[in-house]
Scaffold this active site. Structure first.
Site, PDB file in Angstrom:
ATOM      1  CB  CYS A   2       2.075  10.467  25.514  1.00 45.95           C
ATOM      2  SG  CYS A   2       3.590  10.216  24.580  1.00 45.95           S
ATOM      3  NE  ARG A  27      -3.766  11.069  24.336  1.00 44.27           N
ATOM      4  CZ  ARG A  27      -4.176  11.930  23.398  1.00 44.27           C
ATOM      5  NH1 ARG A  27      -5.414  11.875  22.941  1.00 44.27           N
ATOM      6  NH2 ARG A  27      -3.367  12.828  22.904  1.00 44.27           N
ATOM      7  CD1 TRP A  80       3.214   7.061  19.240  1.00 46.99           C
ATOM      8  CD2 TRP A  80       2.346   5.116  19.881  1.00 46.99           C
ATOM      9  NE1 TRP A  80       3.131   6.263  18.141  1.00 46.99           N
ATOM     10  CE2 TRP A  80       2.609   5.062  18.496  1.00 46.99           C
ATOM     11  CE3 TRP A  80       1.810   3.998  20.493  1.00 46.99           C
ATOM     12  CZ2 TRP A  80       2.340   3.928  17.725  1.00 46.99           C
ATOM     13  CZ3 TRP A  80       1.536   2.866  19.725  1.00 46.99           C
ATOM     14  CH2 TRP A  80       1.805   2.844  18.366  1.00 46.99           C
ATOM     15  CG  ASN A 104       0.605  14.104  23.994  1.00 46.50           C
ATOM     16  OD1 ASN A 104       1.290  13.476  23.195  1.00 46.50           O
ATOM     17  ND2 ASN A 104      -0.653  14.436  23.758  1.00 46.50           N
ATOM     18  N   GLY A 105       3.854  15.268  23.072  1.00 47.27           N
ATOM     19  CA  GLY A 105       4.200  16.141  21.941  1.00 47.27           C
ATOM     20  C   GLY A 105       5.657  15.931  21.548  1.00 47.27           C
ATOM     21  CD  GLU A 486      -5.235   2.954   1.060  1.00 51.36           C
ATOM     22  OE1 GLU A 486      -4.661   1.919   0.659  1.00 51.36           O
ATOM     23  OE2 GLU A 486      -5.659   3.081   2.200  1.00 51.36           O
ATOM     24  CE  LYS A 490      -8.030   2.371   4.578  1.00 50.93           C
ATOM     25  NZ  LYS A 490      -7.035   1.589   3.999  1.00 50.93           N
ATOM     26  CD  GLU A 493      -9.061  -2.032   4.743  1.00 48.11           C
ATOM     27  OE1 GLU A 493      -8.566  -2.937   5.428  1.00 48.11           O
ATOM     28  OE2 GLU A 493      -8.451  -1.008   4.443  1.00 48.11           O
ATOM     29  CG  HIS A 509      -5.530  -1.900 -22.708  1.00 48.99           C
ATOM     30  ND1 HIS A 509      -5.176  -2.048 -24.031  1.00 48.99           N
ATOM     31  CD2 HIS A 509      -5.031  -0.704 -22.318  1.00 48.99           C
ATOM     32  CE1 HIS A 509      -4.468  -1.016 -24.420  1.00 48.99           C
ATOM     33  NE2 HIS A 509      -4.357  -0.177 -23.400  1.00 48.99           N
ATOM     34  CE  LYS A 608      -3.985  -0.381  12.524  1.00 51.05           C
ATOM     35  NZ  LYS A 608      -4.472   0.334  11.311  1.00 51.05           N
TER      36      LYS A 608
HETATM   37  C1  AGP Z   1      -4.897  -1.215   5.678  1.00 53.13           C
HETATM   38  O1  AGP Z   1      -6.160  -0.560   5.607  1.00 53.13           O
HETATM   39  C2  AGP Z   1      -5.061  -2.688   5.833  1.00 53.13           C
HETATM   40  N1  AGP Z   1      -5.707  -2.935   7.084  1.00 53.13           N
HETATM   41  C3  AGP Z   1      -3.817  -3.539   5.588  1.00 53.13           C
HETATM   42  O2  AGP Z   1      -3.714  -3.617   4.194  1.00 53.13           O
HETATM   43  C4  AGP Z   1      -2.435  -3.032   6.106  1.00 53.13           C
HETATM   44  O3  AGP Z   1      -2.056  -1.877   5.416  1.00 53.13           O
HETATM   45  C5  AGP Z   1      -1.389  -4.138   5.809  1.00 53.13           C
HETATM   46  O4  AGP Z   1      -1.735  -5.278   6.548  1.00 53.13           O
HETATM   47  C6  AGP Z   1       0.047  -3.721   6.146  1.00 53.13           C
HETATM   48  O5  AGP Z   1       0.150  -3.469   7.523  1.00 53.13           O
HETATM   49  P1  AGP Z   1       1.493  -2.726   8.068  1.00 53.13           P
HETATM   50  O6  AGP Z   1       1.521  -1.372   7.430  1.00 53.13           O
HETATM   51  O7  AGP Z   1       1.310  -2.673   9.553  1.00 53.13           O
HETATM   52  O8  AGP Z   1       2.668  -3.568   7.642  1.00 53.13           O
END
Ligand code: AGP
Length: 613
Positions: A2, A27, A80, A104-105, A486, A490, A493, A509, A608
């Protein structure tokens, strides 16, 4: 996570508080509120005026036009949610008698304190852990403790957990008392006025002279000055610092990007996600009151997208190995279109940082229709997916601003470990002794993570060495295979370089045809049952002139002979290794993108929260 701010001086506090909260909204933005008092007594009724409401800061500003809060001492909070859904009643500041508090905590022993206070007649108006502290301080004041500082000090002795508190008393209208344990707190020094805040962002427009409050310190702030002591009352002498950051840099905590800041926040985020959930007395896990009966669970189906899907793949390993319950993992966007076979014996675990991903939401709607029980693992309290679910388990990573998910991912991994231990202790598949070992290792994880995230310099060098490559391959076995996926996500993207994650055993394979001296291959090779097989995969790559970057366990003297570059992470239990091995991959992706100059916090074409299908 927060945002908090306080002001004592000669000017009207409310405009200063609102301006500071505006810079702290990153925050948290579930609700906001202020508490203001006029020490002169000319305005108001001698009591602090509390104005607060659910929603973003704009809602509070609107409310303040109708309910003004005059006075030159005040504090403000933007929330938050961690304990207690976003609502007017759960908004800070919280009042008990003559005391108002912002926080906050997480107060770890909040349930025990609430029961103790209720037994002595306290009545609560919120579901939050914070309100309990207001009652503790009020009770200390009522018990004859004359000054606010002493009352706060006595109350702190009863509290366990992470906190930055700011407290006001109607009886001492020219004073703010604050205290810090794990959550950030800074004091701002002005001319005949002084400030407290979560971080310098909130007060940089007012002063650049600050004192960063240390662990276990309390501050008593008046117009005349600031007294700092430890929790026992022993004075502390602290030299002010002058901040040279810009306001924008300050919001990123001095980091170049939110993503880098969030990578470094992961030890704290993991520690916060563990608070109140590790029961060392019974070698067990507390799932925030969620009561799952494994007798009723014939199968678990994880449903998620993107990075959350990768966390789910690790979850599959953990739940099957620790609880011996069959697990499936499905991409939400695929699940809902294949008329899945589901019923009452299925527990669907929907993993979503935002709690708003439409594919995941529609998938659990489908699952509910077919009679499955739904558990949501999310980072946003009361977001749509938890609200749609039968149970909600929250990660406490705080708002994740960077589009590329980092701290949400590692806290999701922690959530799946906790779930697996919880279930394993109830199916009997996880012996108590083994659970004890895992829980002890879990509590050590934040420190081990800190070691790794501080090793960014090495990844910066590797990013420059390989950042011009046309593609990358990431390889892993077992629970490291999802980490390979993952790492590839990363990198692509953030840097727009093509990258693929593959099960290391699959190389022969087909993908091995890709290998030549222009293709860097990142291989996850921590200590464990798959180590020898992974090393033989490394040899296959190097025999074809592929460049190998190996992520291995500290103390591994063999790996250097099989790789061009080695990144070492601390040893840990097999089940916890993914939380450590993903960190160098996050840093590699970050520094390659930084090297290429792409928009790291908002990569092209991405959002996001994907609220479209
Ligand atoms: C993560 O780096 C990506 N931006 C994206 O794959 C994200 O994980 C995916 O859209 C799922 O989002 P969520 O966890 O909010 O459901």
């Amino acid at each position: 996570m927060c945002g908090i701010i306080g002001y004592v001086g000669g000017r009207q506090a409310t405009p200063i508080l609102i301006s500071g909260l505006r810079r702290l909204e990153y925050r948290g933005y579930d609700s906001a509120g202020v508490s203001v008092i006029d020490p002169s007594g000319v305005t108001g009724d001698g009591r602090a005026r509390v104005v607060r409401c659910r929603g973003k800061l704009a809602a509070l500003e609107d409310k303040l036009t109708k309910e003004p809060a005059p006075g030159t001492t005040g504090m403000g909070h933007t929330r938050w949610a961690t304990h207690g859904r976003p609502s007017d009643e759960n908004s800070h500041p919280h009042r008990a008698g003559s005391i108002t508090v912002i926080h906050n905590g997480i107060i770890e022993n909040h349930l025990a304190l609430r029961a103790e206070l209720a037994a002595s007649g306290a009545h609560f108006s919120s579901e939050t852990d914070t309100e309990i502290f207001a009652h503790l301080v009020e009770r200390a004041v009522q018990s004859g403790t004359t000054d606010l500082t002493t009352a706060v000090r006595r109350s702190l002795a009863k509290v366990r957990g992470s906190f930055a508190f700011v407290v006001m008393s109607d009886k001492e209208p020219g004073t703010l008392v604050a205290a810090k344990n794990s959550s950030p707190l800074v004091v701002g020094l002005g001319d005949g006025e002084n400030y407290v805040a979560s971080d310098v962002t909130a007060i940089l427009s007012e002063t650049r002279r600050v004192i960063f409050v240390d662990e276990g310190e309390m501050v008593t702030v008046t117009r005349q000055g600031v007294q700092i002591t430890d929790f026992d009352g022993k004075p502390r002498v602290r030299e002010p610092k002058t901040i040279t950051w810009s306001a924008v840099q300050a919001e990123k905590g001095g980091y170049k990007h939110y993503m880098l800041k969030e990578i470094h926040e992961q030890p704290r985020a993991v520690a916060d996600t563990l608070v109140g959930r590790v029961d060392l007395e019974h070698d067990d896990v507390l799932l925030d009151g969620i009561d799952l009966d494994p007798e009723r669970i014939k199968r678990i189906v994880f449903i998620a997208c993107g990075t959350s899907y990768h966390a789910s793949l690790v979850g599959e390993f953990l739940v099957e190995s620790l609880a011996r319950i069959p697990v499936e993992v499905d991409l939400a966007s695929e699940f809902r279109y294949r008329d899945p076979i589901l019923g009452r014996g299925d527990l669907v675990v929907a993993v979503s940082q935002s709690g708003e991903t439409l594919d995941t939401m529609e998938a659990i709607r489908e699952a509910k229709k077919k009679g499955a029980q739904i558990l949501a693992i999310s980072n946003v309290v009361e977001s749509s997916i938890p609200r749609l679910s039968d149970h909600a388990f929250y990660t406490h990573a705080g708002p994740e601003i960077g589009v590329a998910s980092t701290k949400a991912f590692t806290t999701q991994l922690i959530a799946t470990v906790l779930l697996a231990i919880y279930l394993g202790r109830r199916t009997g598949a996880l012996p108590r002794e083994r659970a004890r070992e895992l829980l002890a290792e879990l509590l050590q994880l934040p420190n081990k993570m800190r070691d790794v995230v501080e090793s960014g310099a090495q990844l910066q060098v590797l990013a420059r060495r390989y950042g011009h490559s046309h593609g990358f391959l990431f390889l892993g076995r077992g629970a490291q295979y999802p980490i390979a996926l993952e790492g590839a996500l990363k990198l692509k993207e953030l840097s727009y370089i093509h990258a693929e994650g593959y099960a290391a055993g699959e190389m022969k394979h087909g993908p091995i045809a890709l290998i030549d001296e222009t293709l860097p291959v990142v291989v996850l090779a921590p200590r464990g049952p798959n180590y020898d097989k992974v090393v033989s995969n490394l040899a296959e790559v190097r025999a074809r002139q592929g460049k190998v970057l190996a992520v291995a366990t500290k103390g591994d003297a063999e790996i250097g002979g099989h790789a061009d570059d080695v990144i070492l992470v601390p040893d840990s239990a097999l089940e916890l290794q993914p939380v450590l091995t993903v960190l160098p991959l996050q840093l590699l992706a970050y520094y390659v993108a930084d090297f290429k100059g792409t928009d790291i916090d908002q990569p092209r074409n991405l959002a996001k929260s994907v609220t479209v299908e």
